[in-house]
Scaffold this motif. Sequence first.
Motif, mmCIF file in Angstrom:
data_model
loop_
_atom_site.group_PDB
_atom_site.id
_atom_site.type_symbol
_atom_site.label_atom_id
_atom_site.label_comp_id
_atom_site.label_asym_id
_atom_site.label_seq_id
_atom_site.Cartn_x
_atom_site.Cartn_y
_atom_site.Cartn_z
ATOM 1 N N LEU A 10 46.246 8.431 -58.030
ATOM 2 C CA LEU A 10 45.974 7.330 -58.502
ATOM 3 C C LEU A 10 45.111 7.342 -59.534
ATOM 4 N N LYS A 11 44.289 8.245 -59.619
ATOM 5 C CA LYS A 11 43.305 8.123 -60.896
ATOM 6 C C LYS A 11 44.017 8.080 -62.487
ATOM 7 N N ALA A 12 45.292 8.449 -62.388
ATOM 8 C CA ALA A 12 46.085 8.340 -63.476
ATOM 9 C C ALA A 12 45.990 6.977 -64.186
ATOM 10 N N TYR A 13 45.830 5.965 -63.248
ATOM 11 C CA TYR A 13 45.682 4.627 -63.742
ATOM 12 C C TYR A 13 44.631 4.162 -64.402
ATOM 13 N N LYS A 14 44.414 3.836 -65.706
ATOM 14 C CA LYS A 14 43.184 3.828 -66.210
ATOM 15 C C LYS A 14 42.348 2.749 -65.836
ATOM 16 N N GLY A 15 42.986 1.874 -65.183
ATOM 17 C CA GLY A 15 41.959 0.765 -64.749
ATOM 18 C C GLY A 15 41.534 0.903 -63.289
ATOM 19 N N ASN A 16 41.523 2.243 -62.424
ATOM 20 C CA ASN A 16 41.124 2.639 -61.292
ATOM 21 C C ASN A 16 39.644 2.801 -61.391
ATOM 22 N N LEU A 17 38.879 1.929 -60.958
ATOM 23 C CA LEU A 17 37.543 2.032 -60.807
ATOM 24 C C LEU A 17 36.957 3.288 -59.998
ATOM 25 N N VAL A 18 37.854 3.965 -59.382
ATOM 26 C CA VAL A 18 37.384 5.298 -58.937
ATOM 27 C C VAL A 18 36.903 6.445 -60.102
ATOM 28 N N ASN A 19 37.607 6.041 -61.043
ATOM 29 C CA ASN A 19 37.071 6.976 -62.430
ATOM 30 C C ASN A 19 35.861 6.757 -63.113
ATOM 31 N N GLY A 20 35.264 5.730 -62.602
ATOM 32 C CA GLY A 20 33.849 5.590 -63.087
ATOM 33 C C GLY A 20 33.836 3.786 -63.368
ATOM 34 N N GLY A 68 33.325 0.351 -58.211
ATOM 35 C CA GLY A 68 34.182 0.304 -57.147
ATOM 36 C C GLY A 68 34.866 1.470 -56.711
ATOM 37 N N ASP A 69 35.398 1.329 -55.498
ATOM 38 C CA ASP A 69 35.803 2.662 -54.940
ATOM 39 C C ASP A 69 36.630 2.356 -53.571
ATOM 40 N N LEU A 70 37.341 2.969 -52.880
ATOM 41 C CA LEU A 70 38.057 2.620 -51.813
ATOM 42 C C LEU A 70 36.847 2.460 -50.511
ATOM 43 N N GLY A 71 36.042 3.085 -50.427
ATOM 44 C CA GLY A 71 35.123 2.994 -49.222
ATOM 45 C C GLY A 71 36.018 3.433 -48.001
ATOM 46 N N TRP A 72 35.042 3.784 -46.822
ATOM 47 C CA TRP A 72 35.845 3.935 -45.742
ATOM 48 C C TRP A 72 34.863 3.460 -44.529
ATOM 49 N N TYR A 73 35.091 3.854 -43.378
ATOM 50 C CA TYR A 73 34.378 3.276 -42.128
ATOM 51 C C TYR A 73 33.515 4.115 -41.501
ATOM 52 N N ASP A 74 32.349 3.647 -40.885
ATOM 53 C CA ASP A 74 31.386 4.332 -40.156
ATOM 54 C C ASP A 74 31.408 3.949 -38.684
ATOM 55 N N TYR A 75 32.127 3.151 -38.182
ATOM 56 C CA TYR A 75 32.193 2.685 -36.655
ATOM 57 C C TYR A 75 31.294 1.659 -36.388
ATOM 58 N N SER A 76 30.112 1.164 -37.236
ATOM 59 C CA SER A 76 29.183 0.627 -36.972
ATOM 60 C C SER A 76 29.556 -0.926 -36.769
ATOM 61 N N LEU A 77 30.691 -1.253 -37.395
ATOM 62 C CA LEU A 77 31.400 -2.791 -37.092
ATOM 63 C C LEU A 77 31.934 -2.744 -35.825
ATOM 64 N N GLY A 78 32.182 -1.979 -35.100
ATOM 65 C CA GLY A 78 32.708 -2.006 -33.903
ATOM 66 C C GLY A 78 31.830 -2.327 -32.584
ATOM 67 N N SER A 79 32.296 -2.453 -31.443
ATOM 68 C CA SER A 79 31.447 -2.841 -30.433
ATOM 69 C C SER A 79 30.872 -1.817 -29.851
ATOM 70 N N ASP A 92 32.163 11.057 -42.220
ATOM 71 C CA ASP A 92 31.875 12.078 -43.519
ATOM 72 C C ASP A 92 32.605 11.386 -44.546
ATOM 73 N N MET A 93 33.613 10.571 -44.410
ATOM 74 C CA MET A 93 34.162 10.015 -45.429
ATOM 75 C C MET A 93 33.596 8.751 -45.960
ATOM 76 N N HIS A 94 33.042 8.187 -44.797
ATOM 77 C CA HIS A 94 32.283 6.853 -45.203
ATOM 78 C C HIS A 94 31.040 7.381 -45.961
ATOM 79 N N ASP A 95 30.579 8.405 -45.867
ATOM 80 C CA ASP A 95 29.011 8.846 -46.422
ATOM 81 C C ASP A 95 29.536 9.182 -47.821
ATOM 82 N N TYR A 96 30.720 10.007 -47.913
ATOM 83 C CA TYR A 96 30.990 10.200 -49.209
ATOM 84 C C TYR A 96 31.090 9.100 -50.161
ATOM 85 N N PHE A 97 31.824 8.064 -49.865
ATOM 86 C CA PHE A 97 32.083 6.996 -50.616
ATOM 87 C C PHE A 97 30.651 6.163 -50.824
ATOM 88 N N TYR A 98 29.808 5.902 -49.676
ATOM 89 C CA TYR A 98 28.709 5.210 -49.913
ATOM 90 C C TYR A 98 27.685 6.214 -50.936
#
Length: 270
Positions: free
Chosen positions: A91-101, A113-124, A156-162
């Motif tokens: 998906l980085k091939a798209y020049k407007g993808n903010l993942v690229n910077g 911007g970026d995708l972001g992920w979850y860390d379970y903190s919003l769950g009960s 770990d994925m949450h931490d990567y994006f964060y």
Amino acid sequence: MRIGILSDIHVDINQEAGKPVMKGLTLAIISKGIDKMNIAGDMARDYQLTLASLEALETETGAECLFVPGNHDIWNENHPEMTAWDAYERLKAYKGNLVNGPRRLAGGWVAVGDLGWYDYSLGSPEFSVEDFNRMQIGDRLWQDKVKAVWGRSTRDMHDYFYDKLKQQLRDLHGSNIILVIHVLPIQGFTVQNPNRVWSYLNAFLGSAQYGELALEHHVHYVICGHVHYRMQKRINNTEFICNCLNYSDQWIEKDPVQDIDQVLKVIEIN
């Protein structure tokens, strides 16, 4: 500069339901005089269709599209040989993808911007980390478990994006920032007054750490999606905007042209 805000367009799912959205989106972008679109993920559940749809929007409207992937965009449903990393990279091939910077805008504004992920903190808290790691309650399986395989743990994925976003915001501190992520950055955008199932599933909607990061760096706008709600909340001087198109059975008018025209939000920056 007029900036359009939308997420969770789900081109393929809505097409399969007999509700093609590309025409309605194109007409709305043109009629509202939008200079740039900010699309906060879930264009489609196939990275190839996501790329083709973004390119088509730019060609047909003349408006640059800034984009971050959503969890659907990196699913391997149609590409079982691929990992989530594979789709994310392609998906980085798209020049407007903010993942690229970050992308500089007019008047000293910048989009990050970026995708972001979850860390379970919003769950009960009634559920344990082990409960959340199963990504299943009763017969309800959270589909990222089998369709978004990173090869790393969920937190770990949450931490990567964060960590990636934290460094970018530090580098840009003091700028007029628009932060675009797919997942939710604040508890207030989760499913409210949830039943037990959604008390569990809220865990997979995002992380309050993204919102805290935005507030620390005095971000002007935080744009997100994922939850299939439309909400807006101001905290201090930061405007949090969740503006999802959603599946057609969740629309009001049940017509792609009318619904998109009503839903597409516009902000103006100078």
